[in-house]
Scaffold this motif. Sequence first.
Motif, PDB file in Angstrom:
ATOM      1  N   THR A 100       0.882  -1.165   0.000  1.00  0.00           N
ATOM      2  CA  THR A 100       0.000   0.000   0.000  1.00  0.00           C
ATOM      3  C   THR A 100       0.922   1.217   0.000  1.00  0.00           C
ATOM      4  OG1 THR A 100       0.004   0.148   2.399  1.00  0.00           O
ATOM      5  CG2 THR A 100      -1.693  -1.252   1.408  1.00  0.00           C
ATOM      6  N   ASP A 150       1.801   2.737   2.467  1.00  0.00           N
ATOM      7  CA  ASP A 150       2.533   2.685   3.738  1.00  0.00           C
ATOM      8  C   ASP A 150       4.030   2.382   3.505  1.00  0.00           C
ATOM      9  OD1 ASP A 150       3.663   2.003   6.158  1.00  0.00           O
ATOM     10  OD2 ASP A 150       1.922   0.862   6.852  1.00  0.00           O
ATOM     11  N   ARG A 171       6.528   1.862   5.440  1.00  0.00           N
ATOM     12  CA  ARG A 171       7.148   0.779   6.209  1.00  0.00           C
ATOM     13  C   ARG A 171       6.942  -0.559   5.516  1.00  0.00           C
ATOM     14  NH1 ARG A 171       4.551   0.917  11.714  1.00  0.00           N
ATOM     15  NH2 ARG A 171       3.063   1.668  10.185  1.00  0.00           N
ATOM     16  N   ARG A 172       5.739  -0.743   4.979  1.00  0.00           N
ATOM     17  CA  ARG A 172       5.451  -1.999   4.287  1.00  0.00           C
ATOM     18  C   ARG A 172       6.227  -2.103   2.984  1.00  0.00           C
ATOM     19  NH1 ARG A 172      -0.728  -3.685   4.510  1.00  0.00           N
ATOM     20  NH2 ARG A 172      -1.247  -2.980   6.602  1.00  0.00           N
TER      21      ARG A 172
END
Length: 256
Positions: free
Chosen positions: A81, A83, A85-86
């Motif tokens: 996504t 995000d 961090r991901r």
Amino acid sequence: MEEFISDLTPGAEKPAIEMIGVNKWFGAYHALRDIDLTVEQGERIVICGPSGSGKSTLIRCINRLEAHQTGRIFVEGTELTADLRRIDEVRREVGMVFQHFNLFPHLTILENCTLAPIHVRKMEQAEAQALALHYLGKVQIPEQADKYPGQLSGGQQQRVAIARALCMNPKIMLFDEPTSSLDPEMVKEVLETIIALAKEGMTMLCVTHEMGFARQVADRVIFMDAGAIVEINRPEAFFANPRHERTRLFLGQILK
Ligand SMILES: Nc1ncnc2c1ncn2[C@@H]1O[C@H](COP(=O)(O)OP(=O)(O)O)[C@@H](O)[C@H]1O
Ligand SMILES: [Mg+2]
């Protein structure tokens, strides 16, 4: 609860990659159309198709070098996504090798390989160098460690690029036409390096038109056209019995 526990039992491995109804546009241009693809752990996938069919875009979405707009992509169970961090998590698991090797010309071969382990993985220099030499040995060029990329042949540079990716200890390797910019006499040495990796059980997706390679190592071959996966099959069936007219036309052209 019962079911949840059984999900964690050995053998119930999560897929390496899952793409579900993925679409991507570049402005108004529809570059990926409803891509559904599950890649199992250790699976070797070859992707072929005409220029502009979306092959690079598809594999670049897997490590978020391109962002998809609809649908879902999971890599080793982590959903991609916005995000960050991901995205970092996924990139840690995924190594990529490009058509043009993208080595840093002002760094030695060894430095090219230790750069990310030291700066991204925070590895000690000595440990990173030992790791780099290990993988340079694996791709059969340990003696080139102190040279600069410009002093190596194209085939050697591409093998450095493979070693560099392996130094990050990826679970999945993505190859985007890794032999397309090489002189013909160097194609074989690079393919052999990739074949050796495949034999060790590395999960890999490789965009290539080397159909001999596809027959030899692929578990499944994908044919893309106009942003869609037109056909996906085991290599024997894919080559002997293409189901779609477009696949037949394409194979007719490249196998001539
Ligand atoms: N960054 C971009 N911006 C606009 N269009 C792009 C971009 N990248 C790729 N495309 C277009 O998307 C289509 C698929 O490209 P690509 O995935 O590179 O195809 P392939 O790798 O199969 O040759 C092409 O028509 C290409 O021009
Ligand atoms: Mg491409």
